[in-house]
Design a protein around this motif. Structure first.
Motif, PDB file in Angstrom:
ATOM      1  N   LYS A  53      -3.902 -40.204 -16.646  1.00 53.70           N
ATOM      2  CA  LYS A  53      -5.078 -40.745 -17.320  1.00 53.70           C
ATOM      3  C   LYS A  53      -4.881 -42.154 -17.857  1.00 53.70           C
ATOM      4  O   LYS A  53      -5.771 -43.004 -17.742  1.00 53.70           O
ATOM      5  N   TYR A  54      -3.710 -42.437 -18.448  1.00 54.62           N
ATOM      6  CA  TYR A  54      -3.513 -43.707 -19.136  1.00 54.62           C
ATOM      7  C   TYR A  54      -2.865 -44.795 -18.269  1.00 54.62           C
ATOM      8  O   TYR A  54      -2.786 -45.946 -18.692  1.00 54.62           O
ATOM      9  N   PHE A  55      -2.401 -44.424 -17.088  1.00 55.51           N
ATOM     10  CA  PHE A  55      -1.590 -45.358 -16.302  1.00 55.51           C
ATOM     11  C   PHE A  55      -2.313 -46.673 -16.021  1.00 55.51           C
ATOM     12  O   PHE A  55      -1.774 -47.751 -16.257  1.00 55.51           O
ATOM     13  N   HIS A  56      -3.526 -46.602 -15.491  1.00 58.38           N
ATOM     14  CA  HIS A  56      -4.235 -47.838 -15.142  1.00 58.38           C
ATOM     15  C   HIS A  56      -4.570 -48.659 -16.383  1.00 58.38           C
ATOM     16  O   HIS A  56      -4.613 -49.898 -16.317  1.00 58.38           O
ATOM     17  N   HIS A  57      -4.794 -48.003 -17.508  1.00 57.25           N
ATOM     18  CA  HIS A  57      -5.042 -48.746 -18.746  1.00 57.25           C
ATOM     19  C   HIS A  57      -3.790 -49.512 -19.169  1.00 57.25           C
ATOM     20  O   HIS A  57      -3.874 -50.688 -19.549  1.00 57.25           O
ATOM     21  N   PHE A  58      -2.633 -48.859 -19.101  1.00 55.65           N
ATOM     22  CA  PHE A  58      -1.387 -49.538 -19.425  1.00 55.65           C
ATOM     23  C   PHE A  58      -1.208 -50.796 -18.573  1.00 55.65           C
ATOM     24  O   PHE A  58      -0.852 -51.862 -19.088  1.00 55.65           O
ATOM     25  N   VAL A  59      -1.467 -50.673 -17.295  1.00 58.32           N
ATOM     26  CA  VAL A  59      -1.170 -51.757 -16.348  1.00 58.32           C
ATOM     27  C   VAL A  59      -2.303 -52.781 -16.284  1.00 58.32           C
ATOM     28  O   VAL A  59      -2.069 -53.988 -16.443  1.00 58.32           O
ATOM     29  N   SER A  60      -3.518 -52.309 -16.056  1.00 53.98           N
ATOM     30  CA  SER A  60      -4.633 -53.223 -15.809  1.00 53.98           C
ATOM     31  C   SER A  60      -5.200 -53.846 -17.072  1.00 53.98           C
ATOM     32  O   SER A  60      -5.592 -55.014 -17.087  1.00 53.98           O
ATOM     33  N   THR A  61      -5.241 -53.070 -18.170  1.00 52.86           N
ATOM     34  CA  THR A  61      -5.843 -53.558 -19.403  1.00 52.86           C
ATOM     35  C   THR A  61      -4.823 -54.166 -20.345  1.00 52.86           C
ATOM     36  O   THR A  61      -5.067 -55.229 -20.931  1.00 52.86           O
ATOM     37  N   ARG A  62      -3.679 -53.536 -20.488  1.00 53.03           N
ATOM     38  CA  ARG A  62      -2.691 -53.996 -21.466  1.00 53.03           C
ATOM     39  C   ARG A  62      -1.554 -54.805 -20.860  1.00 53.03           C
ATOM     40  O   ARG A  62      -0.714 -55.341 -21.577  1.00 53.03           O
ATOM     41  N   GLY A  63      -1.478 -54.922 -19.555  1.00 54.98           N
ATOM     42  CA  GLY A  63      -0.540 -55.851 -18.932  1.00 54.98           C
ATOM     43  C   GLY A  63       0.888 -55.373 -18.771  1.00 54.98           C
ATOM     44  O   GLY A  63       1.800 -56.175 -18.556  1.00 54.98           O
ATOM     45  N   PHE A  64       1.109 -54.050 -18.868  1.00 49.95           N
ATOM     46  CA  PHE A  64       2.449 -53.536 -18.604  1.00 49.95           C
ATOM     47  C   PHE A  64       2.793 -53.684 -17.124  1.00 49.95           C
ATOM     48  O   PHE A  64       1.916 -53.650 -16.261  1.00 49.95           O
ATOM     49  N   ILE A  65       4.070 -53.837 -16.838  1.00 53.34           N
ATOM     50  CA  ILE A  65       4.542 -53.869 -15.461  1.00 53.34           C
ATOM     51  C   ILE A  65       4.673 -52.435 -14.956  1.00 53.34           C
ATOM     52  O   ILE A  65       5.294 -51.595 -15.641  1.00 53.34           O
ATOM     53  N   PRO A  66       4.100 -52.096 -13.804  1.00 48.02           N
ATOM     54  CA  PRO A  66       4.152 -50.704 -13.339  1.00 48.02           C
ATOM     55  C   PRO A  66       5.554 -50.113 -13.310  1.00 48.02           C
ATOM     56  O   PRO A  66       5.743 -48.935 -13.633  1.00 48.02           O
ATOM     57  N   GLU A  67       6.540 -50.927 -12.953  1.00 43.98           N
ATOM     58  CA  GLU A  67       7.918 -50.429 -12.882  1.00 43.98           C
ATOM     59  C   GLU A  67       8.484 -50.063 -14.248  1.00 43.98           C
ATOM     60  O   GLU A  67       9.485 -49.346 -14.343  1.00 43.98           O
ATOM     61  N   ASN A  68       7.851 -50.555 -15.316  1.00 43.26           N
ATOM     62  CA  ASN A  68       8.312 -50.275 -16.675  1.00 43.26           C
ATOM     63  C   ASN A  68       7.550 -49.134 -17.340  1.00 43.26           C
ATOM     64  O   ASN A  68       7.807 -48.820 -18.506  1.00 43.26           O
ATOM     65  N   VAL A  69       6.618 -48.521 -16.632  1.00 43.89           N
ATOM     66  CA  VAL A  69       5.819 -47.432 -17.181  1.00 43.89           C
ATOM     67  C   VAL A  69       6.253 -46.128 -16.522  1.00 43.89           C
ATOM     68  O   VAL A  69       6.129 -45.961 -15.301  1.00 43.89           O
ATOM     69  N   TYR A  70       6.773 -45.213 -17.332  1.00 40.05           N
ATOM     70  CA  TYR A  70       7.289 -43.937 -16.845  1.00 40.05           C
ATOM     71  C   TYR A  70       6.406 -42.799 -17.335  1.00 40.05           C
ATOM     72  O   TYR A  70       5.828 -42.868 -18.416  1.00 40.05           O
ATOM     73  N   GLY A  71       6.334 -41.766 -16.536  1.00 35.60           N
ATOM     74  CA  GLY A  71       5.605 -40.572 -16.922  1.00 35.60           C
ATOM     75  C   GLY A  71       6.501 -39.354 -16.814  1.00 35.60           C
ATOM     76  O   GLY A  71       7.337 -39.278 -15.906  1.00 35.60           O
ATOM     77  N   ALA A  72       6.337 -38.409 -17.736  1.00 35.44           N
ATOM     78  CA  ALA A  72       7.079 -37.155 -17.704  1.00 35.44           C
ATOM     79  C   ALA A  72       6.076 -36.017 -17.799  1.00 35.44           C
ATOM     80  O   ALA A  72       5.210 -36.025 -18.676  1.00 35.44           O
ATOM     81  N   GLU A  73       6.190 -35.039 -16.910  1.00 35.89           N
ATOM     82  CA  GLU A  73       5.171 -33.990 -16.817  1.00 35.89           C
ATOM     83  C   GLU A  73       5.804 -32.695 -16.288  1.00 35.89           C
ATOM     84  O   GLU A  73       6.691 -32.735 -15.430  1.00 35.89           O
ATOM     85  N   VAL A  74       5.349 -31.544 -16.818  1.00 33.45           N
ATOM     86  CA  VAL A  74       5.924 -30.260 -16.421  1.00 33.45           C
ATOM     87  C   VAL A  74       5.209 -29.619 -15.230  1.00 33.45           C
ATOM     88  O   VAL A  74       5.686 -28.615 -14.698  1.00 33.45           O
ATOM     89  N   SER A  75       4.083 -30.179 -14.805  1.00 32.72           N
ATOM     90  CA  SER A  75       3.337 -29.636 -13.670  1.00 32.72           C
ATOM     91  C   SER A  75       3.575 -30.472 -12.421  1.00 32.72           C
ATOM     92  O   SER A  75       3.279 -31.675 -12.404  1.00 32.72           O
ATOM     93  N   SER A  76       4.074 -29.848 -11.363  1.00 35.39           N
ATOM     94  CA  SER A  76       4.314 -30.578 -10.120  1.00 35.39           C
ATOM     95  C   SER A  76       3.003 -31.050  -9.495  1.00 35.39           C
ATOM     96  O   SER A  76       2.955 -32.100  -8.848  1.00 35.39           O
ATOM     97  N   ARG A  77       1.926 -30.303  -9.693  1.00 34.14           N
ATOM     98  CA  ARG A  77       0.634 -30.711  -9.141  1.00 34.14           C
ATOM     99  C   ARG A  77       0.149 -31.990  -9.815  1.00 34.14           C
ATOM    100  O   ARG A  77      -0.385 -32.885  -9.165  1.00 34.14           O
ATOM    101  N   ARG A  78       0.337 -32.062 -11.111  1.00 37.95           N
ATOM    102  CA  ARG A  78      -0.092 -33.273 -11.817  1.00 37.95           C
ATOM    103  C   ARG A  78       0.796 -34.461 -11.442  1.00 37.95           C
ATOM    104  O   ARG A  78       0.304 -35.588 -11.298  1.00 37.95           O
ATOM    105  N   VAL A  79       2.080 -34.230 -11.298  1.00 37.26           N
ATOM    106  CA  VAL A  79       2.979 -35.321 -10.886  1.00 37.26           C
ATOM    107  C   VAL A  79       2.548 -35.852  -9.522  1.00 37.26           C
ATOM    108  O   VAL A  79       2.530 -37.071  -9.295  1.00 37.26           O
ATOM    109  N   GLN A  80       2.176 -34.963  -8.606  1.00 37.85           N
ATOM    110  CA  GLN A  80       1.732 -35.404  -7.292  1.00 37.85           C
ATOM    111  C   GLN A  80       0.463 -36.248  -7.400  1.00 37.85           C
ATOM    112  O   GLN A  80       0.306 -37.250  -6.690  1.00 37.85           O
TER     113      GLN A  80
END
Length: 222
Positions: A53-80
């Protein structure tokens, strides 16, 4: 009925919308400002990143570098789903085990609407593990529903707005936090635990007491 910890079934039952609350973004910008860094150098972990949900906001709106944004999730479906949107650093984790990151790896950690899905006996260990991977002076943004008043707001939404599905609480909410309980948990690991506005509810807006907040939201400093 979904099993309380069947997060693969839950991934199909509950999809995340793309709405980003202005109040959350204000707290994120405060965390960025306090870091004293340019966003292009900040490393961020979205713990319980869901469908991204927040990934594009981090990158497109707030200017984070995609390589510096990590996600951790317990559902393999959501990770996919995260990978499908181009989020390469979204990883599947074991919710009961240690995080696959070195000490002091991140400047900011985002943990929105996650802690209530973690069994109470694992809560302290989870927060301590997040503190371990957060650098000294780093910030944690954390939110959760505020029980028991959350159930009053659910009933109100059902009766006043016809949202009858709200009468049944989320089956994966296994730990219920009040303002006092969450503060106590966070203060074990963080030197500063500061409340921030989020989804406050009409009762809180009139009486301004924390027990009436619909959702709790804290900005914590390591």
């Amino acid at each position: 009925m979904i099993d309380k910890q069947d997060f693969e079934a839950y991934a199909d039952f509950k999809r995340f919308n793309t709405y980003v609350a202005d109040t959350w973004d204000v707290a994120l910008r405060e965390a960025i400002s306090r870091s004293g860094q340019d966003t292009t150098t900040i490393r961020l972990l979205d713990y319980g990143c869901g469908d991204g949900k927040y990934f594009h906001h981090f990158v497109s709106t707030r200017g984070f570098i995609p390589e510096n944004v990590y996600g951790a999730e317990v559902s393999s479906r959501r990770v996919q789903r995260c990978h499908d949107m181009g989020w390469a650093n979204a990883s599947l984790i074991d919710g009961a085990g240690p995080l696959p990151y070195e000490d002091a790896s991140f400047d900011i950690i985002n943990m929105m609407e996650v802690i209530e899905h973690i069994p109470a006996e694992l809560g302290s260990r989870t927060i301590a593990e997040l503190r371990r991977v957060l650098r000294p002076g780093g910030r944690l943004l954390i939110s959760t529903p505020n029980y028991p008043i959350k159930r009053f707001y659910d009933l109100s939404d059902a009766l006043l707005h016809g949202k009858w599905s709200r009468l049944r609480d989320d089956p994966t909410h296994v730990t219920h936090f009040s303002d006092r309980r969450l503060r106590h948990l966070l203060e074990r690991s963080f030197s500063q635990v500061e409340a921030r506005p989020f989804k406050e509810g009409y009762l809180y807006k009139r009486l301004k007491t924390p027990i009436l907040k619909h959702k709790l939201f804290f900005l914590c400093t390591a």
